[in-house]
Design a protein around this motif. Structure first.
Motif, PDB file in Angstrom:
ATOM      1  N   GLU A 184       0.816  -1.208   0.000  1.00 52.67           N
ATOM      2  CA  GLU A 184       0.000   0.000   0.000  1.00 52.67           C
ATOM      3  C   GLU A 184       0.851   1.260   0.000  1.00 52.67           C
ATOM      4  O   GLU A 184       0.437   2.307  -0.492  1.00 52.67           O
ATOM      5  CB  GLU A 184      -0.919   0.003   1.229  1.00 52.67           C
ATOM      6  N   TYR A 212     -20.267   2.414  -5.189  1.00 54.18           N
ATOM      7  CA  TYR A 212     -19.853   1.243  -5.968  1.00 54.18           C
ATOM      8  C   TYR A 212     -19.843  -0.031  -5.111  1.00 54.18           C
ATOM      9  O   TYR A 212     -18.928  -0.845  -5.173  1.00 54.18           O
ATOM     10  CB  TYR A 212     -18.470   1.476  -6.609  1.00 54.18           C
ATOM     11  N   LYS A 224     -17.469  -3.510  -5.289  1.00 55.84           N
ATOM     12  CA  LYS A 224     -16.630  -3.863  -4.133  1.00 55.84           C
ATOM     13  C   LYS A 224     -17.003  -5.237  -3.590  1.00 55.84           C
ATOM     14  O   LYS A 224     -16.123  -6.019  -3.191  1.00 55.84           O
ATOM     15  CB  LYS A 224     -16.761  -2.798  -3.046  1.00 55.84           C
ATOM     16  N   LEU A 274      -8.426  -3.127  -1.793  1.00 51.48           N
ATOM     17  CA  LEU A 274      -9.331  -1.996  -1.977  1.00 51.48           C
ATOM     18  C   LEU A 274      -8.568  -0.676  -1.869  1.00 51.48           C
ATOM     19  O   LEU A 274      -8.797   0.252  -2.652  1.00 51.48           O
ATOM     20  CB  LEU A 274     -10.444  -2.049  -0.932  1.00 51.48           C
ATOM     21  N   VAL A 275      -7.642  -0.607  -0.925  1.00 52.63           N
ATOM     22  CA  VAL A 275      -6.796   0.586  -0.796  1.00 52.63           C
ATOM     23  C   VAL A 275      -5.979   0.790  -2.070  1.00 52.63           C
ATOM     24  O   VAL A 275      -5.892   1.902  -2.621  1.00 52.63           O
ATOM     25  CB  VAL A 275      -5.857   0.460   0.424  1.00 52.63           C
ATOM     26  N   ASN A 333      -8.258   1.935  -5.008  1.00 51.60           N
ATOM     27  CA  ASN A 333      -8.650   3.344  -4.917  1.00 51.60           C
ATOM     28  C   ASN A 333      -7.509   4.264  -5.317  1.00 51.60           C
ATOM     29  O   ASN A 333      -7.719   5.275  -5.988  1.00 51.60           O
ATOM     30  CB  ASN A 333      -9.117   3.664  -3.494  1.00 51.60           C
ATOM     31  N   ARG A 334      -6.298   3.910  -4.919  1.00 46.22           N
ATOM     32  CA  ARG A 334      -5.146   4.742  -5.270  1.00 46.22           C
ATOM     33  C   ARG A 334      -4.915   4.734  -6.777  1.00 46.22           C
ATOM     34  O   ARG A 334      -4.729   5.789  -7.400  1.00 46.22           O
ATOM     35  CB  ARG A 334      -3.894   4.232  -4.540  1.00 46.22           C
ATOM     36  N   MET A 358      -7.089   3.943  -9.125  1.00 45.53           N
ATOM     37  CA  MET A 358      -8.248   4.498  -9.820  1.00 45.53           C
ATOM     38  C   MET A 358      -8.193   6.023  -9.833  1.00 45.53           C
ATOM     39  O   MET A 358      -8.459   6.661 -10.846  1.00 45.53           O
ATOM     40  CB  MET A 358      -9.524   4.017  -9.122  1.00 45.53           C
ATOM     41  N   THR A 359      -7.821   6.597  -8.696  1.00 46.63           N
ATOM     42  CA  THR A 359      -7.703   8.057  -8.607  1.00 46.63           C
ATOM     43  C   THR A 359      -6.581   8.573  -9.496  1.00 46.63           C
ATOM     44  O   THR A 359      -6.695   9.623 -10.137  1.00 46.63           O
ATOM     45  CB  THR A 359      -7.442   8.479  -7.146  1.00 46.63           C
ATOM     46  N   GLU A 363      -7.936   8.074 -13.425  1.00 46.44           N
ATOM     47  CA  GLU A 363      -9.257   8.474 -13.912  1.00 46.44           C
ATOM     48  C   GLU A 363      -9.194   9.743 -14.763  1.00 46.44           C
ATOM     49  O   GLU A 363      -8.319  10.587 -14.563  1.00 46.44           O
ATOM     50  CB  GLU A 363     -10.220   8.676 -12.746  1.00 46.44           C
ATOM     51  N   ARG A 407     -14.878   4.686 -13.116  1.00 51.42           N
ATOM     52  CA  ARG A 407     -14.640   4.023 -11.827  1.00 51.42           C
ATOM     53  C   ARG A 407     -15.369   2.687 -11.736  1.00 51.42           C
ATOM     54  O   ARG A 407     -14.813   1.697 -11.258  1.00 51.42           O
ATOM     55  CB  ARG A 407     -15.077   4.943 -10.687  1.00 51.42           C
ATOM     56  N   LEU A 419     -13.407  -0.936 -11.445  1.00 50.23           N
ATOM     57  CA  LEU A 419     -13.551  -1.878 -10.338  1.00 50.23           C
ATOM     58  C   LEU A 419     -14.033  -3.246 -10.804  1.00 50.23           C
ATOM     59  O   LEU A 419     -13.640  -4.280 -10.245  1.00 50.23           O
ATOM     60  CB  LEU A 419     -14.502  -1.306  -9.288  1.00 50.23           C
TER      61      LEU A 419
END
Length: 355
Positions: free
Chosen positions: A159, A206, A210, A254-255, A258-259, A261-262, A265, A277, A281
């Protein structure tokens, strides 16, 4: 009407929130506090005795965004515990921390009334951890804490790094460690080990995507999931050590998702970002599932003699799930509306740490 009668009508669904609040603000304060307190205590008692654990109920209420209501749940969990024996340590450990704060009285009455309406709609759920005062007859076999600590450390490195290849290496190492531990557990002398279940929160937005990621991680580790979208959690069935590993991996992945994806995007258009997004996922969950299964199969490749034992364990897990959820509905897969999001999600899953 007395305060007690007003509250009783709210509980019965015969009086709307705004009308009840207007009536209660005109009633004696002590009478209102006593009536609301007793009604909330009844609801908390019903829910805690019928499957809801403190962390689950706190999360279900806190996700609505009212801190007063979240604190009322924490206070109620602590109060429910008092004077009851025996107490399962898993239940005790979930009681949320809270600080006493002074609020405007009308604001607190408003929050309490809304919480009462919310709690009365929550159903009884499966008892997975016995509530205080209930003997525990279930034998649990937790994973070796040292193994979990090593997995946790590898995932923390995954992470933290900004280098995808490095993150992937850590994550893959973690899954290898988990699978090797599962092999050791299966080959160990027989002990009284049975599958059971644990609820894991699935937060918006979402939620469907998830929940699919959690299911992909679970299936790669011989577990099964049932998603309850209206309650905001999935129930994971499996052996205790396997569920520990699933929860750790899912949280870390998941962490990482999200990193990534951000980072990837598109920068404009709300609809475009949402489609990106969601597609990201979906692709991420599918690809992660493929990678985890491949890693597990590689580790088990030299242990063909264990296949009958593994199949038997999977049958027992499936039976445990069907006992609790005899009728389940397969969720419809999410639409993929963004090729850019799909490709980015696949790429991020290839980069993700499985360690």
């Amino acid at each position: 009407m007395t305060a007690r009668e007003i509250v009783d009508r709210v509980r019965a669904g015969d009086l709307d929130h705004e009308t009840a609040l207007d009536l209660l603000t005109g009633a004696p304060a002590a009478e209102v506090d006593a009536a609301l307190g007793a009604a909330l205590d009844d609801q908390f008692d019903r829910l805690f005795r019928n499957g809801w654990q403190p962390a689950e109920l706190h999360r279900a209420v806190a996700r609505k965004g009212n801190p007063i209501q979240a604190r009322l749940v924490a206070e109620a969990a602590a109060a429910f515990l008092r004077g009851k024996e025996p107490v399962d340590e898993r239940w005790r450990a979930q009681i949320p921390k809270y600080q006493d704060k002074k609020e405007n009285r009308i604001v607190r009455v408003d929050a309490s009334l809304a919480l009462l309406c919310e709690l009365r709609r929550l159903p009884a759920i499966e008892i997975l951890v016995p509530p205080p005062g209930t003997p525990d007859t279930t034998v649990h076999h937790h994973a070796d804490r040292r193994i979990l600590d090593r997995v946790r450390a590898l995932l923390a490195k995954a992470e933290a790094t900004d280098f995808p290849a490095e993150a992937e290496s850590y994550s893959a190492k973690a899954q290898e460690l988990i699978t090797r531990y599962r092999i050791e557990e299966v080959t160990a002398p027989a002990v009284d080990v049975t599958p059971f279940a644990r609820r894991i929160g699935v937060d918006h937005p979402y939620e469907s995507e998830k929940a699919s990621l959690l299911d992909a991680v679970a299936r790669a580790n011989s577990c099964r999931t049932v998603w309850s979208p209206e309650l905001g959690f999935s129930t994971v069935f499996g052996y205790d050590a396997d569920i520990d590993a699933v929860e750790l991996l899912y949280t870390s992945l998941l962490v990482q998702a999200n990193r990534a994806m951000t980072r990837d995007e598109p920068g404009r258009g709300r609809a475009r970002v949402k489609a990106f997004r969601r597609s990201f996922l979906v692709a991420y969950a599918i690809r992660i599932g493929e990678r985890l299964r491949r890693t597990a199969e590689r580790e088990f490749a030299g242990h063909g003699d264990l296949l009958p034992v593994l199949r038997d364990r999977e049958v027992q897990v499936h039976q445990a799930m069907e006992k609790v959820f005899p009728r389940t509905v397969r969720a419809r897969g999410s639409r993929v509306d963004s090729l850019e999001g799909w490709e980015s999600g696949r790429a991020a899953a290839d980069e993700a740490e499985l360690a």
